[in-house]
Design an enzyme around this catalytic site. Structure first.
Site, PDB file in Angstrom:
ATOM      1  N   ASN A 174      40.008  47.131  36.599  1.00 20.72           N
ATOM      2  CA  ASN A 174      40.198  46.496  38.011  1.00 20.72           C
ATOM      3  C   ASN A 174      40.787  47.823  38.936  1.00 20.72           C
ATOM      4  O   ASN A 174      41.913  48.152  38.918  1.00 20.72           O
ATOM      5  CB  ASN A 174      41.296  45.523  37.909  1.00 20.72           C
ATOM      6  CG  ASN A 174      41.597  45.025  39.555  1.00 20.72           C
ATOM      7  OD1 ASN A 174      40.778  45.336  40.446  1.00 20.72           O
ATOM      8  ND2 ASN A 174      42.573  44.128  39.472  1.00 20.72           N
ATOM      9  N   GLU A 216      47.207  39.778  43.198  1.00 25.06           N
ATOM     10  CA  GLU A 216      47.412  40.305  44.448  1.00 25.06           C
ATOM     11  C   GLU A 216      46.607  39.411  45.530  1.00 25.06           C
ATOM     12  O   GLU A 216      46.898  39.262  46.663  1.00 25.06           O
ATOM     13  CB  GLU A 216      46.843  41.736  44.632  1.00 25.06           C
ATOM     14  CG  GLU A 216      47.969  42.530  43.919  1.00 25.06           C
ATOM     15  CD  GLU A 216      47.212  43.678  43.044  1.00 25.06           C
ATOM     16  OE1 GLU A 216      46.049  43.917  43.096  1.00 25.06           O
ATOM     17  OE2 GLU A 216      48.077  44.433  42.254  1.00 25.06           O
ATOM     18  N   LYS A 222      40.649  47.612  42.093  1.00 23.88           N
ATOM     19  CA  LYS A 222      41.510  47.307  43.158  1.00 23.88           C
ATOM     20  C   LYS A 222      40.851  47.992  44.546  1.00 23.88           C
ATOM     21  O   LYS A 222      39.545  48.280  44.294  1.00 23.88           O
ATOM     22  CB  LYS A 222      42.992  47.693  43.109  1.00 23.88           C
ATOM     23  CG  LYS A 222      43.460  46.798  41.797  1.00 23.88           C
ATOM     24  CD  LYS A 222      45.166  46.842  41.762  1.00 23.88           C
ATOM     25  CE  LYS A 222      45.399  46.114  40.469  1.00 23.88           C
ATOM     26  NZ  LYS A 222      46.901  45.965  40.307  1.00 23.88           N
ATOM     27  N   GLY A 237      51.736  47.691  38.301  1.00 26.22           N
ATOM     28  CA  GLY A 237      51.660  48.886  38.874  1.00 26.22           C
ATOM     29  C   GLY A 237      53.093  49.252  39.253  1.00 26.22           C
ATOM     30  O   GLY A 237      53.616  50.139  39.849  1.00 26.22           O
ATOM     31  N   HIS A 273      43.569  36.871  40.614  1.00 18.86           N
ATOM     32  CA  HIS A 273      44.578  38.092  40.424  1.00 18.86           C
ATOM     33  C   HIS A 273      45.788  37.796  41.272  1.00 18.86           C
ATOM     34  O   HIS A 273      45.621  37.192  42.462  1.00 18.86           O
ATOM     35  CB  HIS A 273      43.803  39.219  40.917  1.00 18.86           C
ATOM     36  CG  HIS A 273      44.628  40.608  40.307  1.00 18.86           C
ATOM     37  ND1 HIS A 273      45.623  40.941  41.219  1.00 18.86           N
ATOM     38  CD2 HIS A 273      44.435  41.206  39.430  1.00 18.86           C
ATOM     39  CE1 HIS A 273      46.242  41.947  40.559  1.00 18.86           C
ATOM     40  NE2 HIS A 273      45.673  42.205  39.373  1.00 18.86           N
ATOM     41  N   SER A 283      50.522  47.560  33.751  1.00 16.58           N
ATOM     42  CA  SER A 283      50.756  49.084  33.269  1.00 16.58           C
ATOM     43  C   SER A 283      50.239  49.197  31.882  1.00 16.58           C
ATOM     44  O   SER A 283      51.171  49.978  31.136  1.00 16.58           O
ATOM     45  CB  SER A 283      52.480  49.230  33.604  1.00 16.58           C
ATOM     46  OG  SER A 283      52.648  49.128  34.859  1.00 16.58           O
ATOM     47  N   GLU A 307      48.570  38.429  33.231  1.00 16.52           N
ATOM     48  CA  GLU A 307      49.195  39.506  33.914  1.00 16.52           C
ATOM     49  C   GLU A 307      50.717  39.497  34.462  1.00 16.52           C
ATOM     50  O   GLU A 307      50.830  38.761  35.602  1.00 16.52           O
ATOM     51  CB  GLU A 307      48.213  40.127  35.009  1.00 16.52           C
ATOM     52  CG  GLU A 307      47.090  40.592  34.703  1.00 16.52           C
ATOM     53  CD  GLU A 307      46.264  41.596  35.554  1.00 16.52           C
ATOM     54  OE1 GLU A 307      46.015  42.484  35.096  1.00 16.52           O
ATOM     55  OE2 GLU A 307      46.190  41.046  36.581  1.00 16.52           O
TER      56      GLU A 307
HETATM   57  P1  13P Z   1      48.157  48.621  36.777  1.00 19.69           P
HETATM   58  O1  13P Z   1      47.651  48.495  35.474  1.00 19.69           O
HETATM   59  O2  13P Z   1      47.944  49.363  37.534  1.00 19.69           O
HETATM   60  O3  13P Z   1      49.690  47.881  36.364  1.00 19.69           O
HETATM   61  O4  13P Z   1      47.250  46.935  37.237  1.00 19.69           O
HETATM   62  C1  13P Z   1      47.227  45.887  36.513  1.00 19.69           C
HETATM   63  C2  13P Z   1      46.315  45.048  37.032  1.00 19.69           C
HETATM   64  O5  13P Z   1      46.828  44.261  38.290  1.00 19.69           O
HETATM   65  C3  13P Z   1      44.949  44.828  36.652  1.00 19.69           C
HETATM   66  O6  13P Z   1      44.417  43.834  37.362  1.00 19.69           O
END
Ligand code: 13P
Length: 249
Positions: A9, A97, A11, A173, A95, A212, A167
């Site tokens: 992803n 976010e 983002k 992150g 997601h 992560s 997740e």
């Molecule tokens: P990170 O791997 O940067 O923690 O992000 C995970 C994520 O949100 C994937 O959709």
């Protein structure tokens, strides 16, 4: 035997030039396609470029969201049909976010997932608890509610065309990863919950872990019995790291 799925992803990262360089790097790498499938999810603006580069390759293309509507007066929305025309076959839905910054609900994710499947796109349906929810002992209640809501009225047939991603919000992150045991517990809980809809489909469905995931922790997470892949953020932005994750299998 469930096949692994390693999804990146990106983002809100990836200009056209960066997309070209990253995909070039991935296309020169090798991994065992019998064991795992790779999918990358660049931002909308890079999908056309990515689709052309990945055409006839073993790497699949995904988008990070999709409109629930087929077409019409929905400013800034992107439909399933538009995604199909540029070679997209997966779509990340719900997601954290999107839930956090755009107030997406389980009901909306459920409706989008049905539209995606109807269009022959595979939804990657995301669930996950916040730190506060985990620390107050509510992880299973929260995840159970998200699974029930996002998979509302799902038949075995719809489950067979879906992917789930767990997740934990506190691990995204932050560099903090769930331990393999913590992740396994939730994955098993999710699979059992889905078995309440259909036992066979629960055995078949891929449940990815995200939060992560890095080259140095991928193997211990992916070796858990109910972890069938990863949804990778930061480490998906470097071809070497992403290839190391898929090659840790
Ligand atoms: P990170 O791997 O940067 O923690 O992000 C995970 C994520 O949100 C994937 O959709």
């Amino acid at each position: 035997m469930r096949k692994y799925l390693i999804a990146g992803n990106w983002k809100m990262n990836g200009t056209i030039e960066e997309t070209k360089a990253l995909i070039d790097g991935l296309l020169t790498g090798s991994y065992d396609t019998d064991k795992a499938e790779m999918v990358i999810c660049p931002p909308y603006t890079a999908l056309t470029t990515a689709g052309k580069m990945l055409n006839n390759s073993k790497i699949a293309l995904g988008s990070q969201d999709m409109s629930v509507h087929k077409n019409g007066a929905y400013t800034a929305e992107i439909s399933s049909e538009m995604l199909l025309t540029v070679g997209v076959s997966f779509v990340i839905l719900g997601h954290s976010e999107r839930r956090q910054y755009h107030a997406e609900s389980d009901q909306q994710v459920n409706a989008k997932a049905k539209v995606a499947i109807d269009a022959d796109l595979t939804p990657i349906i995301c669930v996950g608890e916040t730190l506060e929810e985990r620390e107050s002992g509510n992880t299973e209640a929260v995840i159970g509610k998200q699974i029930d809501g996002t998979l509302f009225e799902f038949s075995a047939e719809l489950l067979n065309k879906s992917v789930i991603a767990y997740e934990p919000v506190w691990a995204i992150g932050t560099g903090k990863t769930a331990t393999p045991e913590m992740a396994q517990d939730v994955h098993q809980f999710i699979r059992n919950r889905i078995a309440g809809i259909d036992k066979e489909a629960a055995e078949k469905i891929q449940i990815l872990y995200g939060g992560s995931v890095k080259p140095d922790n991928a193997k211990s997470l992916l070796s858990q019995p109910d972890i069938d892949g990863a949804l990778v953020g930061g480490a998906a932005l470097k071809a070497d790291d992403f290839l190391k994750i898929i090659n840790s299998l």
